[in-house]
Design a protein around this motif. Structure first.
Motif, mmCIF file in Angstrom:
data_model
loop_
_atom_site.group_PDB
_atom_site.id
_atom_site.type_symbol
_atom_site.label_atom_id
_atom_site.label_comp_id
_atom_site.label_asym_id
_atom_site.label_seq_id
_atom_site.Cartn_x
_atom_site.Cartn_y
_atom_site.Cartn_z
ATOM 1 N N PRO A 51 0.812 -1.216 0.000
ATOM 2 C CA PRO A 51 0.000 0.000 0.000
ATOM 3 C C PRO A 51 0.847 1.269 0.000
ATOM 4 O O PRO A 51 1.908 1.323 0.627
ATOM 5 C CB PRO A 51 -0.813 -0.108 1.291
ATOM 6 C CG PRO A 51 -0.041 -1.011 2.168
ATOM 7 C CD PRO A 51 0.760 -1.927 1.277
ATOM 8 N N LEU A 52 0.381 2.257 -0.721
ATOM 9 C CA LEU A 52 1.003 3.580 -0.703
ATOM 10 C C LEU A 52 0.464 4.304 0.521
ATOM 11 O O LEU A 52 -0.756 4.452 0.682
ATOM 12 C CB LEU A 52 0.659 4.343 -1.983
ATOM 13 C CG LEU A 52 1.229 5.757 -2.105
ATOM 14 C CD1 LEU A 52 2.749 5.730 -2.137
ATOM 15 C CD2 LEU A 52 0.685 6.427 -3.363
ATOM 16 N N ASN A 53 1.367 4.713 1.413
ATOM 17 C CA ASN A 53 0.919 5.400 2.627
ATOM 18 C C ASN A 53 1.943 6.457 3.035
ATOM 19 O O ASN A 53 2.950 6.661 2.339
ATOM 20 C CB ASN A 53 0.661 4.387 3.756
ATOM 21 C CG ASN A 53 1.882 3.562 4.086
ATOM 22 O OD1 ASN A 53 3.006 4.053 4.129
ATOM 23 N ND2 ASN A 53 1.670 2.266 4.339
ATOM 24 N N ALA A 54 1.713 7.092 4.135
ATOM 25 C CA ALA A 54 2.573 8.188 4.589
ATOM 26 C C ALA A 54 4.001 7.727 4.880
ATOM 27 O O ALA A 54 4.930 8.523 4.808
ATOM 28 C CB ALA A 54 1.972 8.831 5.838
ATOM 29 N N PHE A 55 4.198 6.445 5.173
ATOM 30 C CA PHE A 55 5.518 5.946 5.534
ATOM 31 C C PHE A 55 6.383 5.581 4.324
ATOM 32 O O PHE A 55 7.596 5.481 4.444
ATOM 33 C CB PHE A 55 5.401 4.735 6.464
ATOM 34 C CG PHE A 55 4.727 5.075 7.754
ATOM 35 C CD1 PHE A 55 5.363 5.856 8.709
ATOM 36 C CD2 PHE A 55 3.442 4.629 8.014
ATOM 37 C CE1 PHE A 55 4.743 6.188 9.898
ATOM 38 C CE2 PHE A 55 2.808 4.951 9.202
ATOM 39 C CZ PHE A 55 3.460 5.736 10.148
ATOM 40 N N ASN A 56 5.762 5.314 3.165
ATOM 41 C CA ASN A 56 6.559 4.929 2.002
ATOM 42 C C ASN A 56 6.348 5.860 0.801
ATOM 43 O O ASN A 56 6.768 5.544 -0.301
ATOM 44 C CB ASN A 56 6.304 3.470 1.612
ATOM 45 C CG ASN A 56 4.881 3.200 1.208
ATOM 46 O OD1 ASN A 56 4.127 4.105 0.867
ATOM 47 N ND2 ASN A 56 4.504 1.932 1.246
#
Length: 163
Positions: A45-50
């Motif tokens: 998933p694309l998220n704030a961490f990656n």
């Protein structure tokens, strides 16, 4: 994998992969994992961490997930060998601005060729190609991964240092 994950009763191989600490930190989700590891689909998933500063998927997250997949599949198909990633190249073709799906397929032809090489030489160094696809089906990252398959107890010969 960490011993506690392997020993957790009733935990499926797919869940073990998701709970592997580096993958757990990336919130990966196994969409498909064949019992023989010959077909694997994992959601990154694309998220704030990656998310990189430009808003796309950070290449390091893609590389971290791509690295062990071919080796894990070879370890499952050819048990009793030492297996590791020997080399990996990633061609970042398009920016990943959505969740990405890793798609890996281990074909019958690959299994036969590797099996023949192991029978003849006792070792093999096959190369696999797979990719990360966005939600539109477009290949955003193409992976070429070379795996070392060596006999159990293998120790590399030490080369003399060149000065």
């Amino acid at each position: 994998m960490y011993r506690w994950i392997r020993r957790w009763p009733g935990l499926s191989p797919a869940r073990r992969l998701e709970w592997y600490p580096p993958f757990r930190a990336m919130s990966v989700r196994v969409l498909e994992l064949a019992d023989d590891w010959r077909r694997v689909r994992i959601l990154l998933p694309l998220n704030a961490f990656n998310r990189n500063p430009g808003g796309g998927m950070f290449g390091g997250a893609i590389a971290a997930l791509a690295d062990p997949i071919a080796a894990l599949a070879c370890n499952r198909v050819f048990p009793g060998h030492q297996v590791w990633t020997r080399a990996m190249h990633i061609d970042f073709r398009h920016e990943g601005r959505t969740d990405l799906e890793l798609r890996f397929v281990f074909t019958d032809a690959q299994v036969e060729a590797i099996g023949a090489e192991l029978a003849a030489r006792g070792r093999a160094t096959p190369t696999f190609e797979y990719g990360f696809h966005d939600q539109h089906g477009r290949c955003c990252a193409h992976v070429v991964n070379t795996v070392a398959i060596r006999p159990a107890g293998y120790r590399p010969r030490h080369r003399k240092e060149q000065r």
